[in-house]
Design an enzyme around this catalytic site. Structure first.
Site, mmCIF file in Angstrom:
data_model
loop_
_atom_site.group_PDB
_atom_site.id
_atom_site.type_symbol
_atom_site.label_atom_id
_atom_site.label_comp_id
_atom_site.label_asym_id
_atom_site.label_seq_id
_atom_site.Cartn_x
_atom_site.Cartn_y
_atom_site.Cartn_z
ATOM 1 C CB THR A 132 -0.673 0.398 1.396
ATOM 2 O OG1 THR A 132 -1.591 0.930 1.199
ATOM 3 C CG2 THR A 132 0.298 -0.069 2.600
ATOM 4 C CG ASP A 133 -1.054 5.119 -0.738
ATOM 5 O OD1 ASP A 133 -1.808 3.502 -0.046
ATOM 6 O OD2 ASP A 133 -1.605 6.444 -1.366
ATOM 7 C CD GLU A 134 -3.049 3.254 4.331
ATOM 8 O OE1 GLU A 134 -3.029 3.176 5.695
ATOM 9 O OE2 GLU A 134 -4.712 3.895 3.972
ATOM 10 C CE1 TYR A 157 -3.300 -2.929 5.842
ATOM 11 C CE2 TYR A 157 -3.071 0.105 5.301
ATOM 12 C CZ TYR A 157 -3.555 -1.368 4.603
ATOM 13 O OH TYR A 157 -3.447 -1.280 3.618
ATOM 14 C CE LYS A 161 -0.362 -4.942 2.947
ATOM 15 N NZ LYS A 161 -0.663 -5.812 2.009
HETATM 16 P P1 NAD Z 1 -8.888 -7.584 1.878
HETATM 17 O O1 NAD Z 1 -9.764 -7.006 3.400
HETATM 18 O O2 NAD Z 1 -10.990 -6.649 1.511
HETATM 19 O O3 NAD Z 1 -9.229 -9.026 1.921
HETATM 20 C C1 NAD Z 1 -8.378 -8.960 2.203
HETATM 21 C C2 NAD Z 1 -8.591 -10.883 2.046
HETATM 22 O O4 NAD Z 1 -7.192 -11.297 2.299
HETATM 23 C C3 NAD Z 1 -9.839 -11.763 3.184
HETATM 24 O O5 NAD Z 1 -10.578 -12.071 2.305
HETATM 25 C C4 NAD Z 1 -9.912 -12.168 3.978
HETATM 26 O O6 NAD Z 1 -9.917 -13.716 4.290
HETATM 27 C C5 NAD Z 1 -7.795 -12.352 3.706
HETATM 28 N N1 NAD Z 1 -7.363 -13.054 4.628
HETATM 29 C C6 NAD Z 1 -7.129 -12.864 5.705
HETATM 30 N N2 NAD Z 1 -6.462 -12.796 6.787
HETATM 31 C C7 NAD Z 1 -6.158 -13.589 5.868
HETATM 32 C C8 NAD Z 1 -5.127 -15.221 6.626
HETATM 33 N N3 NAD Z 1 -4.260 -15.013 7.835
HETATM 34 N N4 NAD Z 1 -4.544 -16.138 5.757
HETATM 35 C C9 NAD Z 1 -5.516 -15.918 4.950
HETATM 36 N N5 NAD Z 1 -5.874 -15.516 4.164
HETATM 37 C C10 NAD Z 1 -6.143 -14.140 4.907
HETATM 38 O O7 NAD Z 1 -8.234 -6.475 1.718
HETATM 39 P P2 NAD Z 1 -8.360 -5.805 0.334
HETATM 40 O O8 NAD Z 1 -8.883 -4.258 0.083
HETATM 41 O O9 NAD Z 1 -9.033 -6.607 -0.715
HETATM 42 O O10 NAD Z 1 -6.537 -5.761 0.510
HETATM 43 C C11 NAD Z 1 -6.520 -6.267 -0.576
HETATM 44 C C12 NAD Z 1 -4.211 -6.315 -0.319
HETATM 45 O O11 NAD Z 1 -4.133 -5.279 -0.953
HETATM 46 C C13 NAD Z 1 -3.934 -6.293 1.073
HETATM 47 O O12 NAD Z 1 -2.461 -7.560 0.864
HETATM 48 C C14 NAD Z 1 -3.987 -4.301 1.095
HETATM 49 O O13 NAD Z 1 -2.949 -4.299 2.507
HETATM 50 C C15 NAD Z 1 -3.506 -4.385 -0.090
HETATM 51 N N6 NAD Z 1 -4.567 -3.094 -0.396
HETATM 52 C C16 NAD Z 1 -5.561 -2.439 -1.058
HETATM 53 C C17 NAD Z 1 -5.300 -1.088 -0.625
HETATM 54 C C18 NAD Z 1 -7.393 -0.827 -0.829
HETATM 55 O O14 NAD Z 1 -7.396 0.000 -1.196
HETATM 56 N N7 NAD Z 1 -8.080 -1.888 -0.431
HETATM 57 C C19 NAD Z 1 -4.978 -0.206 -1.667
HETATM 58 C C20 NAD Z 1 -3.609 -0.948 -1.908
HETATM 59 C C21 NAD Z 1 -3.251 -2.112 -0.849
HETATM 60 O O1 TDX Z 2 -16.146 6.540 8.813
HETATM 61 C C1 TDX Z 2 -15.202 6.768 8.085
HETATM 62 N N1 TDX Z 2 -15.604 8.033 7.406
HETATM 63 C C2 TDX Z 2 -14.306 8.945 6.942
HETATM 64 O O2 TDX Z 2 -13.988 10.024 7.124
HETATM 65 C C3 TDX Z 2 -14.095 5.946 6.929
HETATM 66 C C4 TDX Z 2 -14.370 4.493 6.974
HETATM 67 C C5 TDX Z 2 -12.958 6.352 6.951
HETATM 68 N N2 TDX Z 2 -13.010 7.801 6.582
HETATM 69 C C6 TDX Z 2 -11.603 8.399 6.439
HETATM 70 C C7 TDX Z 2 -11.040 7.852 6.412
HETATM 71 C C8 TDX Z 2 -10.294 8.582 5.315
HETATM 72 O O3 TDX Z 2 -9.316 9.849 5.041
HETATM 73 O O4 TDX Z 2 -12.143 8.014 4.996
HETATM 74 C C9 TDX Z 2 -10.741 8.358 4.374
HETATM 75 C C10 TDX Z 2 -10.848 6.646 3.594
HETATM 76 O O5 TDX Z 2 -10.749 5.361 4.804
HETATM 77 P P1 TDX Z 2 -11.058 4.328 4.190
HETATM 78 O O6 TDX Z 2 -12.215 3.423 3.504
HETATM 79 O O7 TDX Z 2 -11.192 3.404 5.685
HETATM 80 O O8 TDX Z 2 -9.100 3.770 3.263
HETATM 81 P P2 TDX Z 2 -7.671 3.665 3.659
HETATM 82 O O9 TDX Z 2 -7.713 4.575 5.709
HETATM 83 O O10 TDX Z 2 -7.353 5.154 3.623
HETATM 84 O O11 TDX Z 2 -6.926 2.848 3.900
HETATM 85 C C11 TDX Z 2 -7.754 2.411 2.491
HETATM 86 O O12 TDX Z 2 -6.424 2.725 1.521
HETATM 87 C C12 TDX Z 2 -4.795 2.347 2.037
HETATM 88 C C13 TDX Z 2 -7.293 0.770 2.692
HETATM 89 O O13 TDX Z 2 -8.821 0.580 3.503
HETATM 90 C C14 TDX Z 2 -6.275 0.622 3.200
HETATM 91 O O14 TDX Z 2 -6.376 -1.671 3.175
HETATM 92 C C15 TDX Z 2 -4.960 0.192 1.963
HETATM 93 O O15 TDX Z 2 -3.612 0.116 2.080
#
Ligand code: NAD
Ligand code: TDX
Length: 351
Positions: A132-134, A157, A161
Site C-alpha cells: 500500500t501507499d500508506e 496497519y 505492511k
Molecule cells: P480485504 O480485507 O478485502 O481482503 C483480505 C483477504 O485476506 C480476505 O479475503 C481475508 O479473508 C484474507 N485473509 C485475511 N487474513 C488471512 C490469513 N491469515 N490467511 C489467509 N487469508 C487471510 O483487503 P483488500 O482491500 O482486498 O486488500 C488486499 C491487499 O491489498 C492487502 O494486502 C492490502 O494491504 C492491499 N491494498 C489494499 C488497498 C485498498 O484500497 N483496499 C490499497 C492498496 C493495497
Molecule cells: O467512516 C469513515 N469516515 C471517514 O471519514 C471511514 C471508514 C473513513 N473515513 C476517512 C478516512 C480516510 O481519510 O475516509 C478515508 C478513507 O478511509 P478508508 O476507506 O478506511 O481507507 P484508508 O484508511 O485510506 O485505507 C485504504 O487505502 C489504502 C485501505 O483500507 C487500505 O487497505 C489501503 O492500504
C-alpha cells in the site's frame, strides 16, 4: 510451461478481482485461491468463476507454515500473488496484534514456504507482494510518493505492511528469491467490505443513516478503480522486473468531503431522491487517531516501463460502483449479517 499461481486473499475485495481476471484470461494456468475467509473474505465474490476448470479454492491461514508447505507441494506452485492481509486502518488501531500476526508473520510464513519448496531453483518463479501507499506516511499539500520515498508508516496497519515489504525484499537480497513489491493507492469498486469509506457511505445513504466524516473531511486520498489495479497486477506479474518496486495510482486525488458530495449526488440520482438531499446525513465525528493527511502516488515508472495507465475516469468509476452496490443489496445483506452490526456499534458509538 504451465503456471500454477497461488493468489492469497482471493476471496477479499481486490483479490477477487485479481482471481477473476486471471481465471478468465489464462485458461492454461491453474489459479489456486488461498483464503482464511475472515469477516472480509467472501466466496460469493467469485460465484461467476467458481466452477471453472482452472480454478481451485483452498481455505487456509497464511500463518500456518505447515499448511503453506503442503499447498506449495500439492499444487506445485510456480508463482505467488500475495494479497491476504488485515486491511482496515480503524481495526488496526483497536487490535494491532492481529495485524502483526497476519501481515508480518503470515507473509514470513509464506516466504519461508516458497523458499523451502523452490529450494534455490528460482527460474520462472516469482513472489509478488501487494502493498500500500500508506507505508510512505503522509504528504502535505504538495508532492507525490515515488518508489524511493522513505518509509514512514503511522498506523499499526501501515507499520505491519511496511514490515512485510521489508521481509519480502530481504528474501530477495539474502536468498536470491525473485520478488516484486507494488504499493497502490486507495481502491474502490464492487465487492469492497462496507467498513471502508465508499461502500459504508453508499449503504448508509440508502438507509438514511448518518455519514460519519472523520475530522474536518479534509484528508486527501488518491482513488483507483479496483479493476485497473487488477490489470496492473497482471501486467507486473508477467512483465515486471525482478526486485523492483512499482507504485500504482490513479492521479486522482479527492478531499474526503468533496468525494462524498459527488457520491451523494450519484446515489440520490440513482435512488430517485432530490439530488444532494442526502448531504444532510453528513455528520462530523472525532478524527481517526494518527490520521494521515494526504496520499498521492506517482505511478509514472509503471506507465513508462510497462505502459499501464488507469482506464476509467473517476466520475464513470464512481457511477459504476454506486450502481453495483444499489443493484446488489443481497450481497450487502450477506456480508453485513454476521458480526458486522456489533463492529459498527463499537467503532462508531463514541465518535
Ligand atoms: P480485504 O480485507 O478485502 O481482503 C483480505 C483477504 O485476506 C480476505 O479475503 C481475508 O479473508 C484474507 N485473509 C485475511 N487474513 C488471512 C490469513 N491469515 N490467511 C489467509 N487469508 C487471510 O483487503 P483488500 O482491500 O482486498 O486488500 C488486499 C491487499 O491489498 C492487502 O494486502 C492490502 O494491504 C492491499 N491494498 C489494499 C488497498 C485498498 O484500497 N483496499 C490499497 C492498496 C493495497
Ligand atoms: O467512516 C469513515 N469516515 C471517514 O471519514 C471511514 C471508514 C473513513 N473515513 C476517512 C478516512 C480516510 O481519510 O475516509 C478515508 C478513507 O478511509 P478508508 O476507506 O478506511 O481507507 P484508508 O484508511 O485510506 O485505507 C485504504 O487505502 C489504502 C485501505 O483500507 C487500505 O487497505 C489501503 O492500504
Amino acid at each position: 510451461m504451465k503456471k500454477n499461481i497461488l493468489v492469497t486473499g482471493g476471496a477479499g475485495f481486490i483479490g477477487s478481482h485479481v482471481v477473476r481476471l486471471l481465471v478468465n484470461k489464462y485458461p492454461d494456468y491453474h489459479i489456486i485461491n488461498l483464503d482464511k475467509l475472515t469477516y472480509a473474505g467472501n466466496l460469493s465474490n467469485l460465484k461467476d468463476i467458481e466452477k471453472k476448470a482452472n480454478y481451485t479454492f483452498v481455505k487456509a491461514d497464511i500463518c500456518d507454515f505447515d499448511a503453506m508447505l503442503d499447498i506449495f507441494q500439492k499444487y506445485d506452485i510456480t508463482g505467488v500473488i500475495h494479497l491476504a492481509a488485515e486491511s482496515h486502518v480503524d481495526r488496526s488501531i483497536k487490535d494491532p496484534f492481529t495485524f502483526a500476526q497476519t501481515n508480518v508473520m503470515g507473509t514470513l510464513s509464506l516466504l519461508q514456504a516458497a523458499k523451502h519448496y523452490w529450494n534455490g531453483e528460482w527460474k520462472d518463479k516469482l513472489f509478488y507482494h501487494i502493498s500500500t501507499d500508506e507505508v510512505y506516511g503522509s504528504l502535505d499539500d504538495e508532492g507525490f510518493f515515488v518508489e524511493t520515498t522513505k518509509y514512514d508508516p503511522h498506523s499499526p496497519y501501515s507499520a505491519s505492511k511496511a514490515a512485510s515489504d521489508h521481509f519480502v525484499r530481504a528474501f530477495h537480497d539474502t536468498f536470491g528469491m525473485p520478488t516484486i513489491v507494488t504499493n497502490c493507492s486507495n481502491n474502490y469498486g464492487p465487492f469492497q467490505f462496507p467498513e471502508k469509506l465508499i461502500p459504508l457511505f453508499i449503504n448508509n445513504i440508502r438507509h438514511n443513516k448518518p455519514l460519519p466524516m472523520y475530522g474536518k473531511g479534509e484528508n486527501v486520498r488518491d482513488w483507483l478503480f479496483v479493476e485497473d489495479h487488477a490489470k496492473a497486477i497482471d501486467i507486473i506479474f508477467h512483465k515486471g522486473r525482478i526486485a523492483e518496486t512499482y507504485n500504482i495510482g490513479g492521479f486522482n486525488e479527492w478531499k474526503n468531503i468533496d468525494l462524498i458530495k459527488v457520491m451523494i449526488k450519484t446515489v440520490d440520482k440513482l435512488l430517485g431522491k432530490e439530488i444532494g438531499s442526502s448531504e444532510k446525513l453528513i455528520t462530523y465525528v472525532t478524527d481517526r487517531a494518527g490520521h494521515d493527511l494526504r496520499y498521492a502516488i506517482d505511478s509514472s515508472k509503471l506507465k513508462n516501463e510497462l505502459g499501464w495507465e488507469p482506464s476509467l475516469q473517476f466520475e464513470e468509476g464512481i457511477e459504476k460502483t454506486v450502481r453495483w452496490y444499489l443493484e446488489n443489496e443481497d450481497w450487502m445483506e450477506e456480508v453485513t449479517s454476521g458480526d458486522y452490526q456489533k463492529y459498527y456499534e463499537q467503532m462508531y458509538e463514541n465518535r
